[in-house]
Design a protein around this motif. Structure first.
Motif, PDB file in Angstrom:
ATOM      1  N   PRO A  41      38.115   5.524  94.538  1.00 54.06           N
ATOM      2  CA  PRO A  41      38.205   4.626  95.707  1.00 54.06           C
ATOM      3  C   PRO A  41      37.209   3.482  95.609  1.00 54.06           C
ATOM      4  O   PRO A  41      36.060   3.660  95.215  1.00 54.06           O
ATOM      5  N   LEU A  42      37.653   2.294  95.981  1.00 46.71           N
ATOM      6  CA  LEU A  42      36.885   1.045  95.990  1.00 46.71           C
ATOM      7  C   LEU A  42      36.659   0.461  94.596  1.00 46.71           C
ATOM      8  O   LEU A  42      36.544  -0.753  94.450  1.00 46.71           O
ATOM      9  N   LEU A  43      36.594   1.314  93.569  1.00 49.11           N
ATOM     10  CA  LEU A  43      36.274   0.820  92.229  1.00 49.11           C
ATOM     11  C   LEU A  43      37.515   0.574  91.385  1.00 49.11           C
ATOM     12  O   LEU A  43      37.537  -0.351  90.576  1.00 49.11           O
ATOM     13  N   GLY A  44      38.531   1.415  91.535  1.00 45.26           N
ATOM     14  CA  GLY A  44      39.753   1.225  90.766  1.00 45.26           C
ATOM     15  C   GLY A  44      39.899   2.243  89.651  1.00 45.26           C
ATOM     16  O   GLY A  44      39.228   3.273  89.625  1.00 45.26           O
ATOM     17  N   THR A  45      40.789   1.934  88.693  1.00 44.38           N
ATOM     18  CA  THR A  45      41.094   2.847  87.593  1.00 44.38           C
ATOM     19  C   THR A  45      40.071   2.704  86.483  1.00 44.38           C
ATOM     20  O   THR A  45      39.689   1.592  86.109  1.00 44.38           O
ATOM     21  N   MET A  46      39.648   3.839  85.943  1.00 46.15           N
ATOM     22  CA  MET A  46      38.651   3.816  84.873  1.00 46.15           C
ATOM     23  C   MET A  46      38.787   5.071  84.028  1.00 46.15           C
ATOM     24  O   MET A  46      39.473   6.018  84.384  1.00 46.15           O
ATOM     25  N   TRP A  47      38.110   5.043  82.895  1.00 41.02           N
ATOM     26  CA  TRP A  47      37.969   6.232  82.077  1.00 41.02           C
ATOM     27  C   TRP A  47      36.780   7.038  82.599  1.00 41.02           C
ATOM     28  O   TRP A  47      35.787   6.479  83.060  1.00 41.02           O
ATOM     29  N   ALA A  48      36.882   8.369  82.493  1.00 41.02           N
ATOM     30  CA  ALA A  48      35.765   9.239  82.871  1.00 41.02           C
ATOM     31  C   ALA A  48      35.600  10.312  81.807  1.00 41.02           C
ATOM     32  O   ALA A  48      36.588  10.836  81.284  1.00 41.02           O
ATOM     33  N   THR A  49      34.368  10.631  81.492  1.00 45.50           N
ATOM     34  CA  THR A  49      34.097  11.656  80.490  1.00 45.50           C
ATOM     35  C   THR A  49      34.357  13.049  81.076  1.00 45.50           C
ATOM     36  O   THR A  49      34.225  13.260  82.277  1.00 45.50           O
ATOM     37  N   THR A  50      34.696  13.989  80.201  1.00 40.47           N
ATOM     38  CA  THR A  50      34.990  15.353  80.668  1.00 40.47           C
ATOM     39  C   THR A  50      34.125  16.404  79.984  1.00 40.47           C
ATOM     40  O   THR A  50      34.212  17.583  80.335  1.00 40.47           O
ATOM     41  N   THR A  51      33.332  16.001  79.003  1.00 43.85           N
ATOM     42  CA  THR A  51      32.503  16.952  78.258  1.00 43.85           C
ATOM     43  C   THR A  51      31.066  16.455  78.178  1.00 43.85           C
ATOM     44  O   THR A  51      30.784  15.272  78.396  1.00 43.85           O
ATOM     45  N   ASP A  52      30.168  17.373  77.841  1.00 39.60           N
ATOM     46  CA  ASP A  52      28.770  17.003  77.655  1.00 39.60           C
ATOM     47  C   ASP A  52      28.629  16.021  76.496  1.00 39.60           C
ATOM     48  O   ASP A  52      27.894  15.030  76.590  1.00 39.60           O
ATOM     49  N   GLU A  53      29.339  16.275  75.406  1.00 44.76           N
ATOM     50  CA  GLU A  53      29.250  15.403  74.237  1.00 44.76           C
ATOM     51  C   GLU A  53      29.671  13.976  74.574  1.00 44.76           C
ATOM     52  O   GLU A  53      28.987  13.009  74.228  1.00 44.76           O
ATOM     53  N   ALA A  54      30.814  13.835  75.243  1.00 44.27           N
ATOM     54  CA  ALA A  54      31.309  12.495  75.588  1.00 44.27           C
ATOM     55  C   ALA A  54      30.374  11.802  76.565  1.00 44.27           C
ATOM     56  O   ALA A  54      30.142  10.593  76.472  1.00 44.27           O
ATOM     57  N   THR A  55      29.826  12.562  77.517  1.00 44.74           N
ATOM     58  CA  THR A  55      28.935  11.974  78.520  1.00 44.74           C
ATOM     59  C   THR A  55      27.671  11.445  77.874  1.00 44.74           C
ATOM     60  O   THR A  55      27.227  10.323  78.155  1.00 44.74           O
ATOM     61  N   ARG A  56      27.070  12.236  76.993  1.00 49.87           N
ATOM     62  CA  ARG A  56      25.853  11.778  76.306  1.00 49.87           C
ATOM     63  C   ARG A  56      26.148  10.595  75.392  1.00 49.87           C
ATOM     64  O   ARG A  56      25.338   9.654  75.294  1.00 49.87           O
ATOM     65  N   LYS A  57      27.289  10.633  74.726  1.00 51.19           N
ATOM     66  CA  LYS A  57      27.653   9.534  73.838  1.00 51.19           C
ATOM     67  C   LYS A  57      27.781   8.228  74.621  1.00 51.19           C
ATOM     68  O   LYS A  57      27.323   7.166  74.177  1.00 51.19           O
ATOM     69  N   LEU A  58      28.377   8.314  75.792  1.00 49.37           N
ATOM     70  CA  LEU A  58      28.549   7.129  76.634  1.00 49.37           C
ATOM     71  C   LEU A  58      27.197   6.595  77.119  1.00 49.37           C
ATOM     72  O   LEU A  58      26.918   5.398  77.021  1.00 49.37           O
ATOM     73  N   LEU A  59      26.349   7.497  77.619  1.00 44.95           N
ATOM     74  CA  LEU A  59      25.104   7.070  78.248  1.00 44.95           C
ATOM     75  C   LEU A  59      24.052   6.619  77.247  1.00 44.95           C
ATOM     76  O   LEU A  59      23.102   5.912  77.619  1.00 44.95           O
ATOM     77  N   LYS A  60      24.191   7.005  75.987  1.00 43.07           N
ATOM     78  CA  LYS A  60      23.203   6.567  74.996  1.00 43.07           C
ATOM     79  C   LYS A  60      23.729   5.416  74.128  1.00 43.07           C
ATOM     80  O   LYS A  60      23.141   5.122  73.089  1.00 43.07           O
ATOM     81  N   SER A  61      24.799   4.771  74.584  1.00 43.96           N
ATOM     82  CA  SER A  61      25.371   3.646  73.824  1.00 43.96           C
ATOM     83  C   SER A  61      25.391   2.384  74.682  1.00 43.96           C
ATOM     84  O   SER A  61      26.458   1.837  74.989  1.00 43.96           O
ATOM     85  N   PRO A  62      24.217   1.889  75.110  1.00 45.25           N
ATOM     86  CA  PRO A  62      24.185   0.738  76.017  1.00 45.25           C
ATOM     87  C   PRO A  62      24.701  -0.552  75.395  1.00 45.25           C
ATOM     88  O   PRO A  62      25.085  -1.471  76.129  1.00 45.25           O
ATOM     89  N   ASP A  63      24.714  -0.642  74.077  1.00 45.65           N
ATOM     90  CA  ASP A  63      25.241  -1.865  73.457  1.00 45.65           C
ATOM     91  C   ASP A  63      26.764  -1.875  73.467  1.00 45.65           C
ATOM     92  O   ASP A  63      27.385  -2.946  73.508  1.00 45.65           O
ATOM     93  N   LEU A  64      27.355  -0.691  73.439  1.00 46.38           N
ATOM     94  CA  LEU A  64      28.815  -0.600  73.414  1.00 46.38           C
ATOM     95  C   LEU A  64      29.407  -0.546  74.817  1.00 46.38           C
ATOM     96  O   LEU A  64      30.491  -1.087  75.069  1.00 46.38           O
TER      97      LEU A  64
END
Length: 408
Positions: A41-64
């Motif tokens: 709600p309010l933000l729209g459609t997006m991708w969301a992580t479902t695993t610990d591995e994907a979440t850490r990969k996303l949060l430690k990749s600020p350049d990407l």
């Protein structure tokens, strides 16, 4: 293939069934893939992580994955969310939605200011606040512990940290009250619109701090902090103070409430908490992992077309880290549905991860341990007077109300 059929899946973070027991929905999401498409709600459609591995990969990749979409899409956050009330626009410039080098500069200046204020040194003052509030609890009938205790303690603690004078407390309390009642887009916009008075109060505090020598409190420290000639602008001061003030107490309220509900419903767990003071901090970490009061991070934007663990993400698409999915990932956490008060190890992501990890996590930990310790020392046999329910707000998972029978 993932992109084709994932669009038809519906996941709701504020569904009562998910809030009560997230395991089933999280399992369906993980079965679809390490990242799934969902609508917030309010933000729209997006991708969301479902695993610990994907979440850490996303949060430690600020350049990407960038917080500011402007350089990627040509539309800044302010342009993308043009419909937001004008008074909320400073929140679109806080360091949680900026990238390096601006993020690194602001965070460094805040950390310099934080270094002048020891969170551990605040513990006795937080304990004094807790006991003062407990002294004032109603003496008869069920007690709304949120109104009388768990909302006030973090508020007063963050005021103490920031150096906000007591004379300003009543007005600030009144102006931020609508935030606790947000349950849909209309109430969210109304609550945000009420922040104009808070901003005026803060501007006046900045002016007073500049006119005086450095004094106690983080506001004074932020105003006078100088890192090799670099200082915070008025806009940066406002956005950072708003961030520290709002995030610095709202999330902690939910953490404390979740701890109370868990203890109130389990006499053995309460005895364990009371009788093992050296492990109370572990209990708070487990409540943060198990409940995950903030389930979802702010959205990020893909800086280029990229593949993340099989998900084909296009340049400019929004991606968010689903922290609760990481905290309940059975490949990372043993028996994630179990509440283990002395869980070790417990590398949860309740406070985030990577360069944007929560600045106020140490304060939140001290407040939660202090609040629970003081309450259950006085009322070890307290019970819930009515079912707590769940807060109806996408992105949060916390008790909606906590009414107690203190059994004096």
């Amino acid at each position: 293939m993932l992109r084709k059929w994932a669009r038809f899946m519906v996941y709701k973070l504020n569904d009562p069934a998910f809030l009560e027991n997230p395991a089933d929905q999280l399992a369906r999401m993980r079965a679809e893939g390490p990242l799934v498409r969902m609508k917030i709600p309010l933000l729209g459609t997006m991708w969301a992580t479902t695993t610990d591995e994907a979440t850490r990969k996303l949060l430690k990749s600020p350049d990407l994955f960038r917080r500011d979409p402007g350089p990627i899409t040509g539309r800044s956050l302010a342009q993308k969310f043009w419909w937001l009330p004008r008074v909320i626009k400073p929140m679109l410039h806080t360091m949680i939605v900026t990238d390096d080098p601006a993020h690194a500069r602001q965070r460094r200046l805040v950390e310099i200011a934080f270094a002048r204020t020891s969170i551990e040194d605040m513990r006795p003052r937080i304990e004094a606040i807790a006991h003062r509030l407990l002294d004032a609890l109603p003496q008869t009938g069920p007690v709304d512990i949120v109104a009388h205790y768990t909302r006030q303690l973090p508020f007063l603690a963050i005021c103490e940290l920031l150096g906000i004078p007591e004379s300003a407390h009543a007005a600030l309390t009144r102006r931020i009250a609508p935030l606790s009642a947000v349950s849909n887009p209309i109430t969210a916009v109304y609550a945000m619109a009420r922040l104009g008075g808070v901003q005026r109060d803060f501007h006046a505090m900045f002016a007073r701090a500049r006119a005086e020598p450095p004094g106690p409190g983080l506001i004074s420290a932020l105003v006078h902090t100088d890192d090799n000639g670099a200082k915070l602008s008025e806009e940066e001061l406002l956005s950072l103070t708003l961030l520290l003030f709002l995030a610095g107490h709202e999330t902690t309220v939910h953490l404390i409430n979740a701890g109370i509900v868990a203890l109130a419903g389990d006499a053995a767990l309460t005895r364990h908490f009371i009788n093992t003071p050296d492990t109370r901090h572990l209990f708070v970490e487990e409540i943060m992992r198990s409940t995950t009061p903030v389930t979802l991070t702010k959205p990020m934007f893909a800086a280029q077309d990229t593949d993340v663990l099989g998900a084909n993400i296009r340049k400019g698409e929004m991606v968010a880290a689903l922290l609760i999915a990481a905290n309940h990932d059975p490949d990372r956490v043993d028996a994630p549905q179990e509440l283990r008060p002395e869980r070790r190890p417990n590398a949860h992501l309740g406070f985030g991860f990577g360069p944007h990890v929560c600045l106020g996590m140490q304060l939140a930990r001290v407040e939660a341990v202090t609040a629970l310790t003081a309450l259950f020392a006085r009322h070890p046999d307290l019970r819930l007077a009515r079912p707590p329910g769940w807060l109806n707000r996408a992105g949060f998972r916390a008790p909606g109300r906590v009414v107690l029978d203190l059994r004096r």
